[in-house]
Design a protein around this motif. Sequence first.
Motif, PDB file in Angstrom:
ATOM      1  N   GLU A  50      76.704  23.886  53.441  1.00 21.73           N
ATOM      2  CA  GLU A  50      76.931  24.835  54.539  1.00 21.73           C
ATOM      3  C   GLU A  50      77.992  25.864  54.159  1.00 21.73           C
ATOM      4  OE1 GLU A  50      75.969  25.595  58.834  1.00 21.73           O
ATOM      5  OE2 GLU A  50      75.227  24.015  57.517  1.00 21.73           O
ATOM      6  N   THR A  52      78.892  26.792  51.201  1.00 21.99           N
ATOM      7  CA  THR A  52      78.380  27.674  50.145  1.00 21.99           C
ATOM      8  C   THR A  52      77.660  28.861  50.764  1.00 21.99           C
ATOM      9  OG1 THR A  52      78.214  25.868  48.537  1.00 21.99           O
ATOM     10  CG2 THR A  52      76.824  27.814  48.169  1.00 21.99           C
ATOM     11  N   GLU A  53      76.937  28.637  51.856  1.00 22.63           N
ATOM     12  CA  GLU A  53      76.282  29.732  52.569  1.00 22.63           C
ATOM     13  C   GLU A  53      77.312  30.672  53.182  1.00 22.63           C
ATOM     14  OE1 GLU A  53      73.470  28.383  55.430  1.00 22.63           O
ATOM     15  OE2 GLU A  53      72.132  27.460  53.952  1.00 22.63           O
ATOM     16  N   ALA A  56      78.670  32.815  50.414  1.00 23.98           N
ATOM     17  CA  ALA A  56      77.689  33.831  49.996  1.00 23.98           C
ATOM     18  C   ALA A  56      77.603  34.973  51.001  1.00 23.98           C
ATOM     19  CB  ALA A  56      76.319  33.183  49.813  1.00 23.98           C
ATOM     20  N   ALA A  57      77.886  34.670  52.282  1.00 22.27           N
ATOM     21  CA  ALA A  57      77.825  35.690  53.325  1.00 22.27           C
ATOM     22  C   ALA A  57      79.126  36.473  53.452  1.00 22.27           C
ATOM     23  CB  ALA A  57      77.477  35.044  54.663  1.00 22.27           C
ATOM     24  N   THR A  84      82.859  24.868  46.625  1.00 27.87           N
ATOM     25  CA  THR A  84      82.338  26.036  47.328  1.00 27.87           C
ATOM     26  C   THR A  84      83.117  27.322  47.099  1.00 27.87           C
ATOM     27  OG1 THR A  84      83.670  25.629  49.320  1.00 27.87           O
ATOM     28  CG2 THR A  84      81.532  24.521  49.175  1.00 27.87           C
ATOM     29  N   ARG A 272      73.659  23.745  60.236  1.00 27.21           N
ATOM     30  CA  ARG A 272      72.290  23.789  59.706  1.00 27.21           C
ATOM     31  C   ARG A 272      72.059  22.694  58.671  1.00 27.21           C
ATOM     32  NH1 ARG A 272      72.131  29.665  60.025  1.00 27.21           N
ATOM     33  NH2 ARG A 272      72.801  29.818  57.871  1.00 27.21           N
ATOM     34  N   SER A 273      73.082  22.374  57.886  1.00 28.37           N
ATOM     35  CA  SER A 273      72.908  21.351  56.852  1.00 28.37           C
ATOM     36  C   SER A 273      72.685  19.964  57.439  1.00 28.37           C
ATOM     37  CB  SER A 273      74.116  21.337  55.907  1.00 28.37           C
ATOM     38  OG  SER A 273      75.301  21.022  56.613  1.00 28.37           O
ATOM     39  N   THR A 281      77.372  30.287  59.401  1.00 28.18           N
ATOM     40  CA  THR A 281      77.344  31.713  59.054  1.00 28.18           C
ATOM     41  C   THR A 281      77.284  32.585  60.309  1.00 28.18           C
ATOM     42  OG1 THR A 281      74.937  31.671  58.834  1.00 28.18           O
ATOM     43  CG2 THR A 281      76.256  31.345  56.806  1.00 28.18           C
TER      44      THR A 281
END
Length: 318
Positions: A50, A52-53, A56-57, A84, A272-273, A281
């Motif tokens: 989670e 990591t997302e 990335a965002a 992360t 979400r994970s 995010t």
Amino acid sequence: MSFIRTVLGDIPAVQAGITYAHEHLIIEESFPTLANPDFLLNDVDKVSAELTEVYAAGGRTMIDTMPANCGRNVLKLAEVSRRTGIQIVVPTGIHLEQYYPKSHWRYQYSEDLLTRLFIADVVDGIDQYDYNGPVVERTTHKAGMIKLATGDEPITPHQETIFRAVVNTHLETGVPILTHTNAGRHALAQAELFDKLGADLRHVVVSHVDRCQDVAYHRALLKTGVRVEFDSAFRWKKSEENGTFRLLELLLPDFSDQIMAGMDAARNTYWRSYGGSPGLTYLLTTFHDELDRRGLSEYWNRLMIDNPTALYSFSKVL
């Protein structure tokens, strides 16, 4: 040079970047999860996926807010940060009474003992067992924030002891302070007590206050000089007005340097994970887009970078 104390070490304050001001990233099996199974957030793989997302965002720093001996696991937080790239601030302090058994040491320790324990978390390192047993083995991972909480009732004598120990630690180390309120109740009383005890209100943030929709109350609170954290934007029902954005529209023009945002996503059903929603995010996507839609995009950097950076910077050099 001002710095922020993360689980992997001190960083220059300017390195904080986009910051989630109030989160729960690891909640280990503990007294709180017995009554609230969906509080359990202890799977390092899922938490790392989670975050990591989030990275990335564009997210860079997250403030974990599970304090001493109620699900904190500093070793897992350190591992998540390594995997992360998210810079994680770990708390010391004490949460609401409901998250501890009635026989807990929080009720036995004096102001001085609590102060010494909190200072040790900030200066020496957090116990790898999180004070769950008679043996204490301090890690190299230090607390970068100190937390306390009040509930629905007026501030109690026991809570006043916690307040004094928290402010003692703050004044000794410069560690910033975060508080929990139940939907903003007693936020003004918290600010007044902190002021009375001599805390630097520029380094105090009162959380969850956007659940209170009394604009005059918010103005009175912000005029004390404390900072506030809003985290309910994703919680309002679609059938009702989004009170978080309503408050932002009314308060940001006058108090843009004191407000910040988080998610307080303490339930795995929000991740979400773990198969939930909206996912962490949210602030970088839906929340950001709604600020743009309402003509508030000019405040994004203050909400997400400047204000949390100023708050979570240490107010003195250790």
